[in-house]
Structure formats: structure tokens, C-alpha cells
Write a protein that holds these residues in place. Sequence first.
Motif, PDB file in Angstrom:
ATOM      1  N   UNK A 365       0.754  -1.245   0.000  1.00 16.37           N
ATOM      2  CA  UNK A 365       0.000   0.000   0.000  1.00 16.37           C
ATOM      3  C   UNK A 365       0.777   1.281   0.000  1.00 16.37           C
ATOM      4  N   UNK A 366       2.085   1.235  -0.268  1.00 17.50           N
ATOM      5  CA  UNK A 366       2.875   2.467  -0.258  1.00 17.50           C
ATOM      6  C   UNK A 366       2.332   3.524  -1.191  1.00 17.50           C
ATOM      7  N   UNK A 367       2.005   3.148  -2.434  1.00 17.20           N
ATOM      8  CA  UNK A 367       1.492   4.112  -3.413  1.00 17.20           C
ATOM      9  C   UNK A 367       0.076   4.553  -3.071  1.00 17.20           C
ATOM     10  N   UNK A 368      -0.750   3.599  -2.648  1.00 13.36           N
ATOM     11  CA  UNK A 368      -2.154   3.919  -2.337  1.00 13.36           C
ATOM     12  C   UNK A 368      -2.232   4.926  -1.197  1.00 13.36           C
ATOM     13  N   UNK A 369      -1.401   4.743  -0.166  1.00 17.08           N
ATOM     14  CA  UNK A 369      -1.417   5.675   0.968  1.00 17.08           C
ATOM     15  C   UNK A 369      -0.930   7.059   0.549  1.00 17.08           C
ATOM     16  N   UNK A 370       0.073   7.114  -0.300  1.00 19.17           N
ATOM     17  CA  UNK A 370       0.591   8.399  -0.770  1.00 19.17           C
ATOM     18  C   UNK A 370      -0.492   9.165  -1.524  1.00 19.17           C
ATOM     19  N   UNK A 371      -1.219   8.460  -2.380  1.00 17.60           N
ATOM     20  CA  UNK A 371      -2.297   9.103  -3.127  1.00 17.60           C
ATOM     21  C   UNK A 371      -3.417   9.562  -2.189  1.00 17.60           C
ATOM     22  N   UNK A 372      -3.778   8.704  -1.243  1.00 14.56           N
ATOM     23  CA  UNK A 372      -4.867   9.046  -0.313  1.00 14.56           C
ATOM     24  C   UNK A 372      -4.507  10.267   0.515  1.00 14.56           C
ATOM     25  N   UNK A 373      -3.259  10.347   0.925  1.00 17.91           N
ATOM     26  CA  UNK A 373      -2.823  11.498   1.720  1.00 17.91           C
ATOM     27  C   UNK A 373      -2.900  12.789   0.930  1.00 17.91           C
ATOM     28  N   UNK A 374      -2.951  12.691  -0.405  1.00 21.09           N
ATOM     29  CA  UNK A 374      -3.039  13.873  -1.259  1.00 21.09           C
ATOM     30  C   UNK A 374      -4.449  14.098  -1.784  1.00 21.09           C
ATOM     31  N   UNK A 375      -5.400  13.450  -1.174  1.00 18.36           N
ATOM     32  CA  UNK A 375      -6.796  13.719  -1.472  1.00 18.36           C
ATOM     33  C   UNK A 375      -7.446  12.760  -2.444  1.00 18.36           C
ATOM     34  N   UNK A 386      -3.577 -11.441   1.531  1.00 22.30           N
ATOM     35  CA  UNK A 386      -2.673 -11.045   2.616  1.00 22.30           C
ATOM     36  C   UNK A 386      -2.138  -9.638   2.389  1.00 22.30           C
ATOM     37  N   UNK A 387      -1.899  -9.283   1.126  1.00 17.22           N
ATOM     38  CA  UNK A 387      -1.435  -7.930   0.810  1.00 17.22           C
ATOM     39  C   UNK A 387      -2.517  -6.909   1.124  1.00 17.22           C
ATOM     40  N   UNK A 388      -3.753  -7.207   0.738  1.00 14.38           N
ATOM     41  CA  UNK A 388      -4.851  -6.261   0.967  1.00 14.38           C
ATOM     42  C   UNK A 388      -5.096  -6.055   2.456  1.00 14.38           C
ATOM     43  N   UNK A 389      -4.893  -7.106   3.231  1.00 14.98           N
ATOM     44  CA  UNK A 389      -5.057  -6.963   4.684  1.00 14.98           C
ATOM     45  C   UNK A 389      -4.035  -5.974   5.237  1.00 14.98           C
ATOM     46  N   UNK A 390      -2.825  -6.016   4.700  1.00 16.37           N
ATOM     47  CA  UNK A 390      -1.800  -5.071   5.154  1.00 16.37           C
ATOM     48  C   UNK A 390      -2.143  -3.641   4.738  1.00 16.37           C
ATOM     49  N   UNK A 391      -2.698  -3.490   3.528  1.00 17.29           N
ATOM     50  CA  UNK A 391      -3.086  -2.153   3.069  1.00 17.29           C
ATOM     51  C   UNK A 391      -4.131  -1.561   4.016  1.00 17.29           C
ATOM     52  N   UNK A 392      -5.122  -2.362   4.348  1.00 22.16           N
ATOM     53  CA  UNK A 392      -6.176  -1.878   5.259  1.00 22.16           C
ATOM     54  C   UNK A 392      -5.578  -1.462   6.596  1.00 22.16           C
ATOM     55  N   UNK A 393      -4.654  -2.291   7.097  1.00 21.51           N
ATOM     56  CA  UNK A 393      -4.018  -1.986   8.381  1.00 21.51           C
ATOM     57  C   UNK A 393      -3.205  -0.697   8.300  1.00 21.51           C
ATOM     58  N   UNK A 394      -2.411  -0.568   7.259  1.00 22.13           N
ATOM     59  CA  UNK A 394      -1.550   0.608   7.122  1.00 22.13           C
ATOM     60  C   UNK A 394      -2.373   1.876   6.882  1.00 22.13           C
ATOM     61  N   UNK A 395      -3.444   1.761   6.133  1.00 18.06           N
ATOM     62  CA  UNK A 395      -4.295   2.930   5.868  1.00 18.06           C
ATOM     63  C   UNK A 395      -4.934   3.428   7.165  1.00 18.06           C
ATOM     64  N   UNK A 396      -5.362   2.490   7.986  1.00 18.96           N
ATOM     65  CA  UNK A 396      -5.955   2.882   9.271  1.00 18.96           C
ATOM     66  C   UNK A 396      -4.925   3.564  10.152  1.00 18.96           C
ATOM     67  N   UNK A 397      -3.714   3.015  10.177  1.00 18.42           N
ATOM     68  CA  UNK A 397      -2.645   3.604  10.988  1.00 18.42           C
ATOM     69  C   UNK A 397      -2.306   5.020  10.515  1.00 18.42           C
ATOM     70  N   UNK A 398      -2.395   5.225   9.171  1.00 16.90           N
ATOM     71  CA  UNK A 398      -2.053   6.539   8.611  1.00 16.90           C
ATOM     72  C   UNK A 398      -3.219   7.522   8.668  1.00 16.90           C
ATOM     73  N   UNK A 399      -4.370   7.078   9.109  1.00 16.62           N
ATOM     74  CA  UNK A 399      -5.526   7.957   9.225  1.00 16.62           C
ATOM     75  C   UNK A 399      -6.225   8.233   7.912  1.00 16.62           C
TER      76      UNK A 399
END
Length: 523
Positions: A365-375, A386-399
Motif C-alpha cells: 500500500x505504499x502508493x495507495x497511501x501516498x495518493x490518499x494522503x493527497x486527497x 494477505x497484501x490487501x489486509x496489510x493495506x487496510x491496516x496501514x491505511x488505518x494507521x495513517x488515518x
Amino acid sequence: MSDDMTFDVVVVGGGVAGLSGAMALGRSRRSVLVIDAGEPRNAPADHAHNYLGREGVPPLELLEIGRAEVAAYGVEVLADRVVGLSGEAGSFLVTTEGGRRVTARRILVTGGVTDELPDVPGLAERWGKDVLHCPYCHGWEVRDQRIAVLGTTPMAGHQGLLFRQLSDDVTLIVFDGVELPVEEVEKMAAIGVKIVHGTPQEVVTGDGDALVGLRLADGSVLERDAIVVASQPHVSVDYLGPLGVEPAPFEMNGVAYGSVVPVEPTGATSVPGIFAAGNATDISMTLIASAAHGVRVGAWINAELANEEAAAAVAERRGSLFERPAWEERYSGDKVWSGRVNVQLAAEAADLPPGQALDIGCGEGGDALWLAERGWQVTASDFAEAALARVTEHAAEAGVGGRVETRLLDVRTFEPDGETWDLVTAHFVHLPDGGMVDVVRRLASAVAPGGTLLVVGHAPSDVHSGLRHGHDSFMHTADQLLPALGEEWQVEVCESRPRTQAHPETGEEIAIADAVLRARLQG
């Protein structure tokens, strides 16, 4: 040896061709079983000739030496007879007269050749003693003696020609029903070979079983020291019939001289996985030629097996690179990626107005979080849960959990079904055999009018770096993806873009390149 053993190759026949093929295979670390019925074609002969380094060796002694030599490389020799063969390349089942059943990936047939002699009483009993057939194998031993050549075919003058080199006293006896070509008769007269017509009645012997000569058609006895005859070697391979391999006539100048197993130059028969070598394929081969052919065909078999194994390794490796189970396992372990945005996404999307984005192969989720942080409202997709589970976890942590939706998606079968995004991005998604063109075509169909497609891959020039070892067939240049885009697309970036990266093992900064394709759908 147990009956349930599987060998790389089973060799049928333990003559020089079979043992030589087994030698080449054994030295290549193949598991080999030689099944030999103990009926070598040259067993009646006292000595073998023209076999460099073994001149004059008794044939049975030569085979004994050969068996010891191949055993040193792990080749097994079984005294038995093959009576059945079934299956296919990779899993042949071989059945023997003694009740053995073994499996083999490949079969090499080299035995089963027997010599058919003319029906002249007393002839067969002296075969290999003073009844000969080959001037190169046994001609020197009857030099300057009285020689009779039995003319059983229109080609009999050939033997008359060759044995006349060895003796001044050669008589050619032309059998009933055989007509020598006029030019052959003229040759015999010119070189001093006498011609007698009529099928001989019998071979005449004297005291101590010594050869006296031949009783001719008129009842007279032609005294001779040696008799030359062109045998008709026939190969017996009944066990190959059910699989579709049948002997074929061996012909010269339109005259059949026996039968052989038809093969390609590699020794391959018409049935995949079954090979043949030696006199089983060519009755004109001398002993050393049969041995050489066995080595050659053994080498071809080894090469075929090596290619087969490499193909299996490629399939296994591709499974670990491109199939879901391997990636599920990978993302179930330790952290895989840095979590930072890919540099080309940051370079190409920084100035794009936020909208709906589809991130293909999102990983952790590195790219997805970067995009989300920019709106951006991001659909993060991957084919590993397993990858998608990590994305969900990381997105929640990043707000930014409310801006990131995950979707289980395999890009090889993905169809947007009318759904579109303002940005479709894929970083370092690779497929073999040019498969990325179809992937880009699928991704392009998911871009909204006025939207952007960004595809970034490892450039083929990265091979020099050592980072992409073995990935040559997976990498692509940006322009190789262009056939996926129609005229409605405006290509804004299509290049190999250099950058540096720390080597994961040495930490040294090395030069690499990304293949960057950015295009906008006009609308």
C-alpha cells in the motif's frame, strides 16, 4: 533394483550402441538401466576390428569391459528381455520377460537385430567363422585366400569389388533369379572376379569341421577358404508396435536389405520419448560407428531431458513470481516493501488534481497511501488477500482508511465493466512472454475520459545491474506497450528514465532505469 524404480532412461540392448549411449547418459548423471537379452549380433565372431584402441578384441570381452565402465557411472545392467512397453514420454512402463516392471522418462532402443542368411544348408552354422559379410570387419583375415561371394541381390558386385582388393582368387556365385546389372558384370570381368550362375546346393566341410567349399548347382565342388554373403539384418521390436513404432525396410538402389527402426538425425522415432541407435537404425554401421551413434543419441536424449527440466523449473519459478499462492505466502511473512511511494508515481502524479485512482498490484500500500494522503479516493487492488489486509491496516494507521478501498483483483482477467477511474497506475507489474501489452489494454479500458494511465516497469537495461537476474523475459521498454493504446490516447511520457538505487546486498548506489509510460485519454 526394485520393480517400482523410475529411471531417466531405459536402454533396450546392451551392445556397443546401447552401452555407449548409457555411458554418455551416465556421465551426465542420468539414472540409466540397460536391459540386455544377452544375444549380441556379433557374438559368433572371434574378434572385432576397426575399433580404435581395441583392435582385435573379442566382441564379448569388449562388452564385458563396457559393462564395467558404465557401472562406474552408476548405470545398472539387467540381464532380461523387454516384452512390453506402454505409457508416454516422461512415464513409460517397461515390462520384461522376467517379470520386472520399471518406469522411464525416455527409451533408447539399440538391440533386437538378427541376421537372416540365404537358405543354403550348412551356411548358418559357419556364420562368424569362415562365412563373412563385411570386408572392413573381417576382410584382412582372409586376405590372399580363396573367396566365394554369394550373389543374392543385384548389388552383389559391390562385395565382389571390395573383396577383390584382398585376394586374387574371388568367385561370385549368382543365385537363381538374380540378375546383375550389365555394368557390374563388366566390372567383375575387368578386375578378374569369376562369375558362376546357379544357387549353390550346400556348404561342404571336411575333417575337423574344416571348410572345403561350396557344392554348386551342377553338383561340382568349388573349393574355398571363405564364403562372403550379404545377410539381411532385421530388427525385432514387437513391444514398440502398440505405441506406433514399426520396422521399415532398409533399401539401397531400390533393393531391400533388411529392416530398421526409422529415426530422425537425433535418433528420435515417430513417438515422442522413444529413441533408437546403432544397427537397429542403420544396417551399414560398423561396430565403432554403432558405438559413436549410441553416444550421439545418448547426448540428444540428455539434452532433451535437460530442456524439459529447465522448462519445469521456469514454470515453477513463474508460479512463484506470477501466481497467487506464492504471493499469499510472501505477504504472510515479514514486511516486503519499504512503504515509501514509488519515485515515478511521485514524479508523474504530484500535479494531477485528486480524483478516483486505481492502484494495480498495490502490495502493502505504499502508493495507495501516498495518493490518499493527497486527497485521492483510492481503490487498492492486488490478487493476494494477505497484501490487501496489510493495506487496510496501514491505511488505518495513517488515518486515511476512509480514502482507501481494497479489492481482490487479478489484472490478467480484470474487466472494468464500465467502471472508470481518473488515474490508473501500475508499478512493476510484470508478465512473461509479452503479456504486459494485454494488461495495459485492460488498464486503459478502466481510465475515465480525460484521465491518466501510468505504467512503470523495470527497463531491460537493468540486466547489467545484477538486480534483475533471470527477469530478462519479463521486462519491457515503454514503447513496447504502445500497441495497447489506440488513437484516442495522447502519449505524454514514453521513456527509459534513469535513477540510482542502493544494492540490497552491498549498499552500493547503482544506476538502474524505469520504463515509464504515461498517457492521457482524450475526452
